[in-house]
Motif scaffolding. Structure first.
Motif, PDB file in Angstrom:
ATOM      1  N   UNK A  41      10.630  15.303   0.040  1.00 17.17           N
ATOM      2  CA  UNK A  41       9.378  16.157  -0.243  1.00 17.17           C
ATOM      3  C   UNK A  41       9.625  17.613  -0.601  1.00 17.17           C
ATOM      4  N   UNK A  42      10.796  17.877   0.098  1.00 18.10           N
ATOM      5  CA  UNK A  42      10.971  19.215  -0.052  1.00 18.10           C
ATOM      6  C   UNK A  42      12.458  19.672  -1.064  1.00 18.10           C
ATOM      7  N   UNK A  43      13.023  18.658  -1.701  1.00 16.27           N
ATOM      8  CA  UNK A  43      14.063  18.739  -2.591  1.00 16.27           C
ATOM      9  C   UNK A  43      13.751  18.125  -4.004  1.00 16.27           C
ATOM     10  N   UNK A  44      14.664  18.299  -4.939  1.00 17.96           N
ATOM     11  CA  UNK A  44      14.414  17.541  -6.154  1.00 17.96           C
ATOM     12  C   UNK A  44      15.662  16.852  -6.272  1.00 17.96           C
ATOM     13  N   UNK A  45      15.304  15.483  -6.727  1.00 19.33           N
ATOM     14  CA  UNK A  45      16.252  14.509  -6.798  1.00 19.33           C
ATOM     15  C   UNK A  45      15.932  13.766  -8.329  1.00 19.33           C
ATOM     16  N   UNK A  46      17.004  13.084  -8.796  1.00 24.89           N
ATOM     17  CA  UNK A  46      16.956  12.376 -10.230  1.00 24.89           C
ATOM     18  C   UNK A  46      16.537  10.848  -9.635  1.00 24.89           C
ATOM     19  N   UNK A  64       4.985   5.301  -0.307  1.00 25.84           N
ATOM     20  CA  UNK A  64       3.592   5.553  -0.351  1.00 25.84           C
ATOM     21  C   UNK A  64       3.351   7.077  -0.130  1.00 25.84           C
ATOM     22  N   UNK A  65       3.803   7.723   0.788  1.00 23.80           N
ATOM     23  CA  UNK A  65       3.555   8.962   1.154  1.00 23.80           C
ATOM     24  C   UNK A  65       4.106  10.163   0.071  1.00 23.80           C
ATOM     25  N   UNK A  66       5.204   9.650  -0.333  1.00 24.22           N
ATOM     26  CA  UNK A  66       5.654  10.507  -1.537  1.00 24.22           C
ATOM     27  C   UNK A  66       4.612  10.502  -2.574  1.00 24.22           C
ATOM     28  N   UNK A  67       4.366   9.152  -3.132  1.00 23.52           N
ATOM     29  CA  UNK A  67       3.490   9.070  -4.274  1.00 23.52           C
ATOM     30  C   UNK A  67       2.309   9.688  -3.928  1.00 23.52           C
ATOM     31  N   UNK A  68       1.704   9.610  -2.784  1.00 25.05           N
ATOM     32  CA  UNK A  68       0.371  10.321  -2.445  1.00 25.05           C
ATOM     33  C   UNK A  68       0.542  12.002  -2.675  1.00 25.05           C
ATOM     34  N   UNK A  69       1.786  12.368  -2.256  1.00 25.11           N
ATOM     35  CA  UNK A  69       2.346  13.797  -2.538  1.00 25.11           C
ATOM     36  C   UNK A  69       2.763  14.229  -3.822  1.00 25.11           C
TER      37      UNK A  69
END
Length: 226
Positions: A41-46, A64-69
């Motif tokens: 949630x706090x960093x950018x990844x490929x 699921x929580x990542x997609x909700x965010x």
């Protein structure tokens, strides 16, 4: 590629980390679902590699929580659960691909590359970085300057990628140790100096303008001019 691996099995994680890093990728690792969710949630990844069976928060819930965010980073599920219904649950939870354990490392890498090429509906995947007449292709893992191909070793490629992403700024030894070598301490070796010297010889030696500069007492900088 910059990859996040969320895997609690120590042996499996070490196997995957070793293979991906030897292939030139930058890989972060989380050993449980809650830590993995926080990092994602706090960093950018490929791309993300997520084991389904995780402590504290299972892999399906993480995604699921990542997609909700609104995190749209492609996700490859890893699991020993290989039934059709298991795969369907993984994909419906927000995963983009599903690989059953045990697996061949070559297949894992091919699937990751396919996910990054495919991208997703939210954002286009960055495939090239350029600075001045220097160009890096992140998919083919090639580098050229003024149209001339430059052969780099995996670690040199990662070093140059980090410098190009921070072009014009001073990059310290600590930043390089943490982001290129994954060291969170200074081992007091000359490993950075050696790789900088080799990289400078390859990208600057046969060209009229130097791009890689040493900033005395501070670090290094990729810039045009003195």
């Amino acid at each position: 590629m910059h990859i996040l691996l969320i895997e609690d099995d120590k042996e499996a994680a070490e196997y995957i980390l070793k293979g991906l890093r030897e292939s030139g990728h930058v890989v972060d690792h989380a050993g449980d679902g809650e830590d993995g969710l926080h990092i994602a949630l706090n960093n950018s990844f490929d791309v993300l590699i997520v084991d389904r069976m995780l402590p504290r928060l299972d892999g399906l819930s993480v995604v699921q929580r990542l997609r909700a965010g609104q995190v749209s980073t492609p996700v490859l599920f890893l699991s020993a659960l290989g039934e059709v219904n298991d795969r369907i649950r993984g994909l419906r939870s927000g995963g983009d691909d599903y690989l059953v354990k045990p697996f061949a490392f070559a297949e894992l890498q091919a699937r990751l590359e396919a996910l990054v090429r495919r991208g997703n509906v939210f954002e286009a995947v960055e495939t090239k970085i350029s600075f001045a007449d220097l160009e890096m292709d992140l998919l083919s893992r090639t580098v050229s300057r003024d149209g001339q191909n430059i052969e780099l070793q995996p670690r040199e490629f990662r070093l140059l990628e980090y410098l190009m992403r921070n072009a014009g700024q001073v990059v310290t030894r600590t930043m390089l140790l943490e982001n290129v070598w994954e060291y969170h301490f200074d081992p007091r070796t000359n490993v950075i100096d050696v790789h900088i010297s080799r990289l400078r010889a390859k990208i600057d030696k046969n060209f009229p303008t130097s791009l890689l500069h040493t900033v005395r007492g501070a670090g290094y900088s990729l810039r045009v001019g003195p």
